[in-house]
Design a protein around this motif. Structure first.
Motif, PDB file in Angstrom:
ATOM      1  N   ALA A  47       0.828  -1.218   0.000  1.00 27.46           N
ATOM      2  CA  ALA A  47       0.000   0.000   0.000  1.00 27.46           C
ATOM      3  C   ALA A  47       0.853   1.255   0.000  1.00 27.46           C
ATOM      4  CB  ALA A  47      -0.935  -0.016   1.208  1.00 27.46           C
ATOM      5  N   ILE A  48       1.998   1.214   0.672  1.00 27.87           N
ATOM      6  CA  ILE A  48       2.840   2.408   0.742  1.00 27.87           C
ATOM      7  C   ILE A  48       3.431   2.738  -0.635  1.00 27.87           C
ATOM      8  CG2 ILE A  48       4.996   1.249   1.320  1.00 27.87           C
ATOM      9  CD1 ILE A  48       3.590   4.531   2.775  1.00 27.87           C
ATOM     10  N   ALA A  49       3.512   1.720  -1.531  1.00 29.44           N
ATOM     11  CA  ALA A  49       3.993   1.984  -2.887  1.00 29.44           C
ATOM     12  C   ALA A  49       2.978   2.771  -3.707  1.00 29.44           C
ATOM     13  CB  ALA A  49       4.323   0.663  -3.593  1.00 29.44           C
ATOM     14  N   LEU A  50       1.764   2.921  -3.183  1.00 28.40           N
ATOM     15  CA  LEU A  50       0.722   3.669  -3.884  1.00 28.40           C
ATOM     16  C   LEU A  50       0.795   5.171  -3.616  1.00 28.40           C
ATOM     17  CD1 LEU A  50      -2.317   1.294  -3.243  1.00 28.40           C
ATOM     18  CD2 LEU A  50      -0.910   1.460  -5.304  1.00 28.40           C
ATOM     19  N   VAL A  51       1.803   5.619  -2.874  1.00 26.73           N
ATOM     20  CA  VAL A  51       1.931   7.053  -2.595  1.00 26.73           C
ATOM     21  C   VAL A  51       2.001   7.876  -3.874  1.00 26.73           C
ATOM     22  CG1 VAL A  51       3.451   8.814  -1.599  1.00 26.73           C
ATOM     23  CG2 VAL A  51       2.893   6.783  -0.287  1.00 26.73           C
ATOM     24  N   PRO A  52       2.841   7.521  -4.876  1.00 25.49           N
ATOM     25  CA  PRO A  52       2.830   8.319  -6.120  1.00 25.49           C
ATOM     26  C   PRO A  52       1.474   8.312  -6.813  1.00 25.49           C
ATOM     27  CG  PRO A  52       4.772   6.909  -6.022  1.00 25.49           C
ATOM     28  CD  PRO A  52       3.868   6.467  -4.912  1.00 25.49           C
ATOM     29  N   VAL A  53       0.780   7.168  -6.765  1.00 25.31           N
ATOM     30  CA  VAL A  53      -0.557   7.085  -7.377  1.00 25.31           C
ATOM     31  C   VAL A  53      -1.523   8.008  -6.640  1.00 25.31           C
ATOM     32  CG1 VAL A  53      -2.493   5.551  -7.889  1.00 25.31           C
ATOM     33  CG2 VAL A  53      -0.134   4.735  -8.152  1.00 25.31           C
TER      34      VAL A  53
ATOM     35  N   VAL B 173      -5.760   8.822   3.318  1.00 24.95           N
ATOM     36  CA  VAL B 173      -6.918   7.961   3.590  1.00 24.95           C
ATOM     37  C   VAL B 173      -7.000   6.845   2.555  1.00 24.95           C
ATOM     38  CG1 VAL B 173      -9.436   7.890   3.653  1.00 24.95           C
ATOM     39  CG2 VAL B 173      -8.212   9.741   4.804  1.00 24.95           C
ATOM     40  N   PHE B 174      -6.704   7.151   1.300  1.00 23.80           N
ATOM     41  CA  PHE B 174      -6.714   6.131   0.251  1.00 23.80           C
ATOM     42  C   PHE B 174      -5.675   5.043   0.530  1.00 23.80           C
ATOM     43  CE2 PHE B 174      -4.529   4.764  -3.685  1.00 23.80           C
ATOM     44  CZ  PHE B 174      -5.533   3.988  -4.233  1.00 23.80           C
ATOM     45  N   ILE B 175      -4.486   5.423   0.945  1.00 23.97           N
ATOM     46  CA  ILE B 175      -3.442   4.444   1.258  1.00 23.97           C
ATOM     47  C   ILE B 175      -3.864   3.587   2.449  1.00 23.97           C
ATOM     48  CG2 ILE B 175      -1.069   4.222   2.105  1.00 23.97           C
ATOM     49  CD1 ILE B 175      -0.480   6.788   0.429  1.00 23.97           C
TER      50      ILE B 175
ATOM     51  N   LEU C  25     -10.352  -8.157   9.865  1.00 23.99           N
ATOM     52  CA  LEU C  25     -10.384  -6.782  10.367  1.00 23.99           C
ATOM     53  C   LEU C  25      -9.239  -6.510  11.335  1.00 23.99           C
ATOM     54  CD1 LEU C  25     -14.223  -6.315  10.988  1.00 23.99           C
ATOM     55  CD2 LEU C  25     -12.856  -5.227   9.203  1.00 23.99           C
ATOM     56  N   SER C  26      -8.936  -7.489  12.185  1.00 27.41           N
ATOM     57  CA  SER C  26      -7.843  -7.314  13.136  1.00 27.41           C
ATOM     58  C   SER C  26      -6.504  -7.181  12.409  1.00 27.41           C
ATOM     59  CB  SER C  26      -7.806  -8.501  14.108  1.00 27.41           C
ATOM     60  OG  SER C  26      -6.779  -8.332  15.064  1.00 27.41           O
ATOM     61  N   ILE C  27      -6.290  -8.042  11.417  1.00 28.39           N
ATOM     62  CA  ILE C  27      -5.060  -7.946  10.632  1.00 28.39           C
ATOM     63  C   ILE C  27      -5.025  -6.637   9.854  1.00 28.39           C
ATOM     64  CG2 ILE C  27      -3.746  -8.986   8.747  1.00 28.39           C
ATOM     65  CD1 ILE C  27      -4.910 -11.694   9.635  1.00 28.39           C
ATOM     66  N   GLY C  28      -6.160  -6.280   9.253  1.00 28.52           N
ATOM     67  CA  GLY C  28      -6.223  -5.053   8.470  1.00 28.52           C
ATOM     68  C   GLY C  28      -5.942  -3.813   9.283  1.00 28.52           C
ATOM     69  N   MET C  29      -6.387  -3.794  10.533  1.00 31.61           N
ATOM     70  CA  MET C  29      -6.115  -2.634  11.384  1.00 31.61           C
ATOM     71  C   MET C  29      -4.619  -2.469  11.626  1.00 31.61           C
ATOM     72  SD  MET C  29      -7.147  -0.026  13.082  1.00 31.61           S
ATOM     73  CE  MET C  29      -8.918  -0.139  13.397  1.00 31.61           C
ATOM     74  N   GLY C  30      -3.923  -3.577  11.891  1.00 28.55           N
ATOM     75  CA  GLY C  30      -2.483  -3.487  12.103  1.00 28.55           C
ATOM     76  C   GLY C  30      -1.741  -3.014  10.869  1.00 28.55           C
ATOM     77  N   VAL C  31      -2.098  -3.571   9.704  1.00 30.51           N
ATOM     78  CA  VAL C  31      -1.446  -3.160   8.455  1.00 30.51           C
ATOM     79  C   VAL C  31      -1.771  -1.707   8.133  1.00 30.51           C
ATOM     80  CG1 VAL C  31      -1.235  -3.649   5.998  1.00 30.51           C
ATOM     81  CG2 VAL C  31      -1.482  -5.522   7.612  1.00 30.51           C
ATOM     82  N   ALA C  32      -2.997  -1.291   8.417  1.00 30.56           N
ATOM     83  CA  ALA C  32      -3.397   0.090   8.138  1.00 30.56           C
ATOM     84  C   ALA C  32      -2.573   1.073   8.957  1.00 30.56           C
ATOM     85  CB  ALA C  32      -4.884   0.271   8.427  1.00 30.56           C
ATOM     86  N   TRP C  33      -2.286   0.749  10.212  1.00 29.36           N
ATOM     87  CA  TRP C  33      -1.457   1.635  11.036  1.00 29.36           C
ATOM     88  C   TRP C  33      -0.050   1.764  10.470  1.00 29.36           C
ATOM     89  CZ3 TRP C  33      -2.269   5.426  14.087  1.00 29.36           C
ATOM     90  CH2 TRP C  33      -3.424   5.485  14.868  1.00 29.36           C
ATOM     91  N   ILE C  34       0.514   0.644  10.013  1.00 30.88           N
ATOM     92  CA  ILE C  34       1.850   0.700   9.426  1.00 30.88           C
ATOM     93  C   ILE C  34       1.876   1.653   8.238  1.00 30.88           C
ATOM     94  CG2 ILE C  34       3.593  -0.656   8.182  1.00 30.88           C
ATOM     95  CD1 ILE C  34       2.718  -3.068   9.868  1.00 30.88           C
ATOM     96  N   CYS C  35       0.865   1.548   7.391  1.00 29.41           N
ATOM     97  CA  CYS C  35       0.860   2.335   6.162  1.00 29.41           C
ATOM     98  C   CYS C  35       0.471   3.789   6.393  1.00 29.41           C
ATOM     99  CB  CYS C  35      -0.068   1.685   5.139  1.00 29.41           C
ATOM    100  SG  CYS C  35       0.563   0.102   4.530  1.00 29.41           S
ATOM    101  N   VAL C  36      -0.446   4.052   7.310  1.00 28.16           N
ATOM    102  CA  VAL C  36      -0.815   5.449   7.538  1.00 28.16           C
ATOM    103  C   VAL C  36       0.343   6.222   8.154  1.00 28.16           C
ATOM    104  CG1 VAL C  36      -1.814   5.231   9.866  1.00 28.16           C
ATOM    105  CG2 VAL C  36      -2.686   6.961   8.299  1.00 28.16           C
ATOM    106  N   ILE C  37       1.101   5.578   9.045  1.00 32.88           N
ATOM    107  CA  ILE C  37       2.261   6.253   9.634  1.00 32.88           C
ATOM    108  C   ILE C  37       3.310   6.510   8.565  1.00 32.88           C
ATOM    109  CG2 ILE C  37       4.151   5.994  11.273  1.00 32.88           C
ATOM    110  CD1 ILE C  37       1.446   6.671  12.531  1.00 32.88           C
ATOM    111  N   SER C  38       3.549   5.509   7.706  1.00 27.62           N
ATOM    112  CA  SER C  38       4.521   5.692   6.622  1.00 27.62           C
ATOM    113  C   SER C  38       4.074   6.797   5.671  1.00 27.62           C
ATOM    114  CB  SER C  38       4.702   4.378   5.856  1.00 27.62           C
ATOM    115  OG  SER C  38       5.139   3.349   6.716  1.00 27.62           O
TER     116      SER C  38
END
Length: 268
Positions: free
Chosen positions: A118-124, A137-139, A194-207
């Motif tokens: 997901a973090i690779a989608l920053v340029p997109v 929010v999209f990332i 949802l539990s896994i998604g929440m953890g991954v979402a935090w990693i990507c939103v911080i990045s």
């Protein structure tokens, strides 16, 4: 007998909390010792801030409104993206799991996009959205969407066929099967995703905040690093960990409340 089975796990849970607290305190004590001794072995602690320095910096930050503004901004981003991912992930997971046509049309697209970090989608996101806020929010949405989608689809596929046959035998149609069999039956798998998604979402939103944010815990943590404020960096890391733990625990609590009908360990 059933009452004894219910109270025994609760007592065991109460006994486990002191062990967990002791584990955390032991880790903090070890951290303080190696930093106070300026230990230099395979890793260097001579310039690493100790827990006392971090607590002191945390106390200084919580007295300022900027800290709470950053926390609120990160929470708004994570909850908005996660909510969108939860709704669309469950809906499309059920659709691709139940409908061969939907699976043939959508599944190839999802399988091609799923391995992309997901973090690779920053340029997109920068190209697609006019504001940084929408892009972050999209990332966050992209990070949480695929764990929810995949878990839901697998949960749908794993449902026993006999459940659906029983409802149809009693005269239930497609919508009754969906409401009475599919949606309740996939809840454990959905909340796992949802539990896994929440953890991954935090990693990507911080990045994402570190790369293109103007506010937020990730942005402030990176800013502390650029000015060599290492206690501030660790305060940001601790804040991220605490927020991630609270939001993940909230998802798991909601999952336990909505799946009370499932047999628990110790109640069988």
């Amino acid at each position: 007998m059933s009452g004894l089975h219910r109270t025994r796990p609760r007592r065991e849970g109460l006994y486990r909390w002191p062990v967990r607290a002791a584990s955390l305190l032991a880790a903090l004590a070890a951290w303080q010792l190696v930093t106070a001794a300026n230990l230099r072995a395979w890793v260097r602690f001579d310039r690493f801030p100790g827990p006392v320095d971090v607590v002191r910096e945390f106390g200084r930050q919580v007295e300022h409104g900027q800290y709470w503004q950053d926390v609120a901004q990160s929470l708004v981003r994570i909850l908005t993206g996660f909510a969108l991912a939860a709704v669309l992930g469950v809906a499309l997971g059920v659709a691709t799991g139940r409908s061969r046509w939907a699976g043939d049309v959508l599944q190839p697209l999802f399988e091609v996009a799923r391995p992309i970090p997901a973090i690779a989608l920053v340029p997109v996101a920068i190209l697609l959205f006019p504001a940084n806020e929408q892009g972050i929010v999209f990332i966050t949405f992209a990070a949480a969407f695929f764990p929810v989608l995949v878990s839901t689809r697998h949960a749908v596929k794993a449902l026993p066929v006999v459940w659906e046959d029983a409802v149809r035998t009693l005269g239930g149609g497609r919508w009754r099967v969906l409401a009475r069999v599919v949606l309740p039956g996939v809840l454990p798998g959905v909340f796992g995703g949802l539990s896994i998604g929440m953890g991954v979402a935090w990693i990507c939103v911080i990045s994402a905040e570190m790369i293109s944010g103007d506010f937020g815990v990730g942005y402030r943590t990176w800013q502390a690093y650029t000015i060599v404020d290492y206690p501030g960096v660790l305060v940001g890391m601790a804040t991220i960990g605490l927020l991630g733990w609270l939001t993940s625990a909230s998802v798991e609590l909601a999952g336990r409340r909505l799946t009370r009908w499932l047999p628990r360990e110790g109640e069988r």
